[in-house]
Design an enzyme around this catalytic site. Structure first.
Site, short mmCIF file in Angstrom:
data_model
loop_
_atom_site.label_atom_id
_atom_site.label_comp_id
_atom_site.label_asym_id
_atom_site.label_seq_id
_atom_site.Cartn_x
_atom_site.Cartn_y
_atom_site.Cartn_z
N ARG A 58 15.19 19.84 -31.99
CA ARG A 58 14.70 18.48 -31.72
C ARG A 58 15.64 17.88 -30.69
O ARG A 58 16.84 17.77 -30.93
CB ARG A 58 14.68 17.65 -33.01
CG ARG A 58 14.40 16.19 -32.75
CD ARG A 58 14.12 15.41 -34.00
NE ARG A 58 12.78 15.70 -34.50
CZ ARG A 58 12.13 14.93 -35.38
NH1 ARG A 58 12.70 13.84 -35.86
NH2 ARG A 58 10.93 15.26 -35.80
N HIS A 107 5.17 16.81 -29.81
CA HIS A 107 5.54 17.01 -31.22
C HIS A 107 4.50 17.94 -31.85
O HIS A 107 3.72 17.54 -32.72
CB HIS A 107 5.59 15.65 -31.93
CG HIS A 107 6.29 15.69 -33.26
ND1 HIS A 107 6.99 16.79 -33.71
CD2 HIS A 107 6.39 14.75 -34.24
CE1 HIS A 107 7.50 16.52 -34.91
NE2 HIS A 107 7.15 15.30 -35.25
N GLN A 156 3.84 18.49 -35.80
CA GLN A 156 3.12 17.43 -36.51
C GLN A 156 1.61 17.65 -36.43
O GLN A 156 0.87 17.33 -37.36
CB GLN A 156 3.48 16.07 -35.91
CG GLN A 156 2.88 14.89 -36.64
CD GLN A 156 3.48 14.65 -38.02
OE1 GLN A 156 4.68 14.60 -38.17
NE2 GLN A 156 2.63 14.51 -39.03
N ASP A 187 1.34 5.52 -34.04
CA ASP A 187 2.75 5.91 -34.13
C ASP A 187 3.57 4.68 -33.75
O ASP A 187 3.03 3.68 -33.25
CB ASP A 187 3.01 7.08 -33.16
CG ASP A 187 4.40 7.70 -33.30
OD1 ASP A 187 5.11 7.40 -34.29
OD2 ASP A 187 4.79 8.47 -32.40
N CYS A 244 2.42 9.78 -38.28
CA CYS A 244 3.38 10.87 -38.50
C CYS A 244 4.59 10.42 -39.32
O CYS A 244 5.26 11.26 -39.92
CB CYS A 244 3.82 11.45 -37.16
SG CYS A 244 4.72 10.29 -36.11
N ARG A 252 3.54 19.00 -43.66
CA ARG A 252 4.55 19.52 -42.72
C ARG A 252 5.17 20.80 -43.30
O ARG A 252 5.44 21.75 -42.59
CB ARG A 252 5.66 18.48 -42.47
CG ARG A 252 5.20 17.18 -41.80
CD ARG A 252 4.69 17.41 -40.41
NE ARG A 252 5.68 18.09 -39.57
CZ ARG A 252 6.72 17.49 -38.96
NH1 ARG A 252 6.89 16.19 -39.08
NH2 ARG A 252 7.56 18.19 -38.20
#
Ligand code: CP
Ligand code: NVA
Length: 323
Positions: free
Chosen positions: A125, A152, A155, A240, A280, A308
């Site tokens: 990340r 991402h 996700q 988001d 998310c 996830r």
């Protein structure tokens, strides 16, 4: 006549050279998967979830080690990868730049070369997507994007699994993205193309998604200048945060730019009556989403977060055992 020690050394060098030459299968954006691969990972995630819930011990990654580099904070991604490896009989190694030489300026390329000779698979990340690309170029182990400023993709494995579990096939359906044209939005643009759904995007001026990605998406994406129109008749509404990690100093300016883009009960009522809501997480109630929406009956955010774990287990299995 070489002594036995020399024979062993020569043999070891040959093996190392072969490993270095082998291209690894990385997962840097969703477009690293074919349509069939994306679907089969989701299907496998659903199976692995059932296996785990039935209490069956399933350890296909015994003795495998996942190295995890996190240059940004994480709850879900870190925990789901660590738990996934533990459930699979393997091990996960959390590497914060605060404690490794990466944080003291060791080049990313050297870190990739060294780590990938020790561990079996790596997640990163980080901020710039370009940094992830540089790392993956020098890694002999598969690399997974655990979030960059641009994408991402992990996700989107969980989100699509969640949709399919609740509503079945997503192909032919319509999804509305309300808010920032950010990393999550970019991964939704790629998902729309791979899984054949229509994506409506409503983002404020100056916060639109990447124009190149929009161009590639063609008719899979439709842009709107307000949240209400984008939400009309859709099957899923997603949003988001207004300020992603690294954009904290822009918070005040962003709050002003995004104030008409909150997913409220009124916005949800534009969608189909059985539309779902996803985020998310982490979420800011009262900013991008109203509390009664995220905590309401159409919200599936907790299933989405749990998935996830299952979808990334399917991804680990795919990258380590099927490629
Ligand atoms: N959704 C997500 O990636 O959460 P974390 O930042 O907690 O990992
Ligand atoms: N867009 C958010 C997602 C967090 C999971 C961020 O990058 O901070």
């Amino acid at each position: 006549m070489p002594c036995p020690a020399n024979i062993i050394n020569h043999h070891q060098l040959t093996l190392t050279a072969v490993k270095d030459d082998m291209p690894s299968r990385h997962f840097l954006t969703l477009s690293d998967l074919s349509r069939d691969e994306y679907r089969s990972i989701i299907q496998r995630a659903i199976e692995l979830k059932a296996k785990q819930k039935s209490g069956e011990l399933f350890e296909p990654l015994k003795n495998k080690v996942l190295g995890m580099i996190f240059e940004k904070s994480s709850t879900r991604t870190r925990v789901s990868f660590e738990v996934g490896m533990a459930q699979f009989g393997g091990h996960a190694l959390f590497l914060s730049p605060r404690d490794t030489q990466l944080g003291r300026g060791e080049p990313i390329e050297d870190t990739a070369r060294v780590l990938s000779r020790m561990v079996d698979i790596i997640t990163i990340r980080t901020y710039e997507h370009e940094k992830l690309l540089r790392f993956s170029k020098h890694s002999v182990a598969p690399v997974i994007n655990a979030l960059t400023d641009q994408h991402h993709p992990c996700q989107l494995l969980a989100d699509m699994q969640t949709f399919m579990e609740h509503r079945g096939e997503i192909s032919g359906k319509t999804v509305a993205w309300i808010g920032d044209g950010n990393n999550m939005c970019h991964s939704y643009i790629e998902a729309a193309q791979l899984l054949d759904f229509k994506l409506h995007i409503a983002s404020p001026e100056n916060y639109q998604p990447d124009s190149q990605l929009l161009k590639q998406a063609g008719t899979a994406v439709c842009q709107f200048d307000n949240a209400s129109d984008a939400a009309k008749n859709v099957d899923l509404i997603v949003t988001d945060v207004w300020s992603s990690m690294g954009q904290e100093s822009e918070q005040v300016q962003r709050e002003a730019a995004f104030k008409e883009y909150q997913v409220t009960h009124q916005i949800m009522s534009q969608a189909k009556p059985n539309a779902l809501f996803m985020h998310c997480l982490p979420a800011h109630r009262g900013e991008e989403v109203a509390a009664d929406v995220i905590d309401g009956t159409q919200s599936v955010v907790w299933d989405e977060a749990e998935n996830r774990l299952h979808s990334q287990k399917a991804l680990l299995e795919f990258l380590l055992l099927e490629n």
